[in-house]
Design a protein around this motif. Structure first.
Motif, PDB file in Angstrom:
ATOM      1  N   SER A  73      16.903  70.630  -9.445  1.00  0.00           N
ATOM      2  CA  SER A  73      15.785  70.791  -8.509  1.00  0.00           C
ATOM      3  C   SER A  73      14.612  71.491  -9.188  1.00  0.00           C
ATOM      4  O   SER A  73      13.450  71.040  -9.093  1.00  0.00           O
ATOM      5  N   TYR A  74      14.924  72.592  -9.879  1.00  0.00           N
ATOM      6  CA  TYR A  74      13.856  73.356 -10.518  1.00  0.00           C
ATOM      7  C   TYR A  74      13.264  72.609 -11.702  1.00  0.00           C
ATOM      8  O   TYR A  74      12.042  72.667 -11.947  1.00  0.00           O
ATOM      9  N   ASN A  75      14.092  71.898 -12.439  1.00  0.00           N
ATOM     10  CA  ASN A  75      13.558  71.110 -13.557  1.00  0.00           C
ATOM     11  C   ASN A  75      12.545  70.081 -13.064  1.00  0.00           C
ATOM     12  O   ASN A  75      11.500  69.868 -13.676  1.00  0.00           O
ATOM     13  N   ALA A  76      12.867  69.424 -11.964  1.00  0.00           N
ATOM     14  CA  ALA A  76      11.944  68.434 -11.407  1.00  0.00           C
ATOM     15  C   ALA A  76      10.648  69.098 -10.951  1.00  0.00           C
ATOM     16  O   ALA A  76       9.551  68.570 -11.163  1.00  0.00           O
ATOM     17  N   ALA A  77      10.765  70.269 -10.335  1.00  0.00           N
ATOM     18  CA  ALA A  77       9.563  70.974  -9.871  1.00  0.00           C
ATOM     19  C   ALA A  77       8.704  71.436 -11.043  1.00  0.00           C
ATOM     20  O   ALA A  77       7.464  71.347 -11.000  1.00  0.00           O
ATOM     21  N   ILE A  78       9.339  71.917 -12.106  1.00  0.00           N
ATOM     22  CA  ILE A  78       8.578  72.348 -13.289  1.00  0.00           C
ATOM     23  C   ILE A  78       7.909  71.147 -13.951  1.00  0.00           C
ATOM     24  O   ILE A  78       6.772  71.232 -14.435  1.00  0.00           O
ATOM     25  N   THR A  79       8.598  70.012 -13.959  1.00  0.00           N
ATOM     26  CA  THR A  79       7.996  68.786 -14.492  1.00  0.00           C
ATOM     27  C   THR A  79       6.773  68.391 -13.675  1.00  0.00           C
ATOM     28  O   THR A  79       5.761  67.934 -14.224  1.00  0.00           O
ATOM     29  N   ALA A  80       6.849  68.577 -12.355  1.00  0.00           N
ATOM     30  CA  ALA A  80       5.683  68.308 -11.508  1.00  0.00           C
ATOM     31  C   ALA A  80       4.527  69.234 -11.887  1.00  0.00           C
ATOM     32  O   ALA A  80       3.359  68.833 -11.856  1.00  0.00           O
ATOM     33  N   CYS A  81       4.844  70.474 -12.255  1.00  0.00           N
ATOM     34  CA  CYS A  81       3.809  71.413 -12.712  1.00  0.00           C
ATOM     35  C   CYS A  81       3.137  70.901 -13.980  1.00  0.00           C
ATOM     36  O   CYS A  81       1.920  71.025 -14.142  1.00  0.00           O
ATOM     37  N   ALA A  82       3.932  70.342 -14.887  1.00  0.00           N
ATOM     38  CA  ALA A  82       3.364  69.802 -16.123  1.00  0.00           C
ATOM     39  C   ALA A  82       2.404  68.663 -15.818  1.00  0.00           C
ATOM     40  O   ALA A  82       1.318  68.572 -16.406  1.00  0.00           O
TER      41      ALA A  82
END
Length: 278
Positions: A73-82
């Motif tokens: 979940s957090y990896n996907a959210a951080i990718t969205a930040c990128a």
């Protein structure tokens, strides 16, 4: 879940979110897999337009459906930040939210945060995040190295980029790209560099590193030839070459008068960087 995942993989962010809403309307309880797919779909949205929705979904998992976000979940959210060029939010998730929730970041978490910093031009923050991987007991992979090298290269920080690439090469992470000839004991008299599967920023760093650090160019004098395999752009978007023009421009700007570049007649996907006898 399968339909939302299919939308995520196809880049259909709005459709994925519509399916999530439809599930709820029909009284179907979303699972962690559902949410992770929806957040990943947000990360694939154009220009980071769905970052706020990705962060909202993290909250909804806990507050609305009583589910615990996991590292995916957090990896996907951080990718969205990128995608949204939002490094501060990425670092907040990585350095504060994940530890607060007792979620251990993995190599994907760090690589995504590095990319977020790089996308915003903050190469020093990208390198700092990269260096914290060791302290966290996470071994950088080629994706993490690529993200850090790209962050440095795009910001014009060539020395740190080359240092990272040399470090990765020493670990064998670019073994298929660096094919060495005469400089290391054979009679060919050239070094070969295969840029396939490298992005343009990493490819520029690789060529610069080969010229400056692998004995091709020493003290601004060329010692031997370098064959650079750029490919012909067959697998690039629109079938147009990306690497070749990027490398030609770099050689023209940075090594003019030291080397000249010739296209191999037998293979338009190769360049031969020839020493000039000054």
């Amino acid at each position: 879940n399968a339909a939302i995942s299919a939308c995520e993989k196809g880049g259909e962010t709005l459709r994925a979110l519509e399916l999530l809403d439809a599930m709820r309307a029909r009284g179907v309880q979303p699972t962690a897999i559902t949410y992770n797919a929806a957040i990943s779909a947000c990360a694939r949205g154009p220009g980071g337009a769905f970052l706020d929705r990705a962060l909202d979904l993290l909250d909804e998992m806990r507050d609305r459906d009583g589910l615990a976000p996991d590292v995916v979940s957090y990896n996907a959210a951080i990718t969205a930040c990128a995608q949204a060029h939002a490094p501060d939010t990425a670092l907040w998730l990585l350095e504060h939210e994940m530890p607060r929730r007792s979620i251990r970041p993995d190599v994907i978490s760090f690589a995504a945060a590095i990319s977020a910093c790089g996308a915003a031009g903050r190469w020093e923050d990208a390198v700092a995040v990269f260096e914290t991987m060791h302290c966290a007991g996470v071994d950088p992979d080629v994706v993490a190295y690529n993200a850090a090298i790209e962050a440095c290269e795009l910001a014009g920080a060539h020395a740190p980029a080359q240092h990272l690439l040399a470090q990765a090469a020493d670990r064998g992470l670019y073994a298929r790209n660096f094919l060495v000839g005469g400089a290391h004991g054979t009679s060919n008299g050239w070094t070969k560099l295969d840029l396939h599967e490298l992005s343009a920023p990493v490819a520029r760093t690789a060529v610069r590193w080969a010229l400056r650090s692998a004995g091709v160019v020493v003290d601004d004098k060329a010692e031997e030839d370098l064959v650079v395999v750029t490919g012909r752009g067959v697998h690039s978007e629109g079938g147009e070459p990306v690497l070749k023009p990027a490398i030609l421009a770099m050689l023209r700007d940075e090594f003019d008068g030291v080397v000249e570049c010739r296209e191999e007649r037998s293979n338009p996907g190769e360049l031969r960087v020839v020493r000039l006898l000054l």
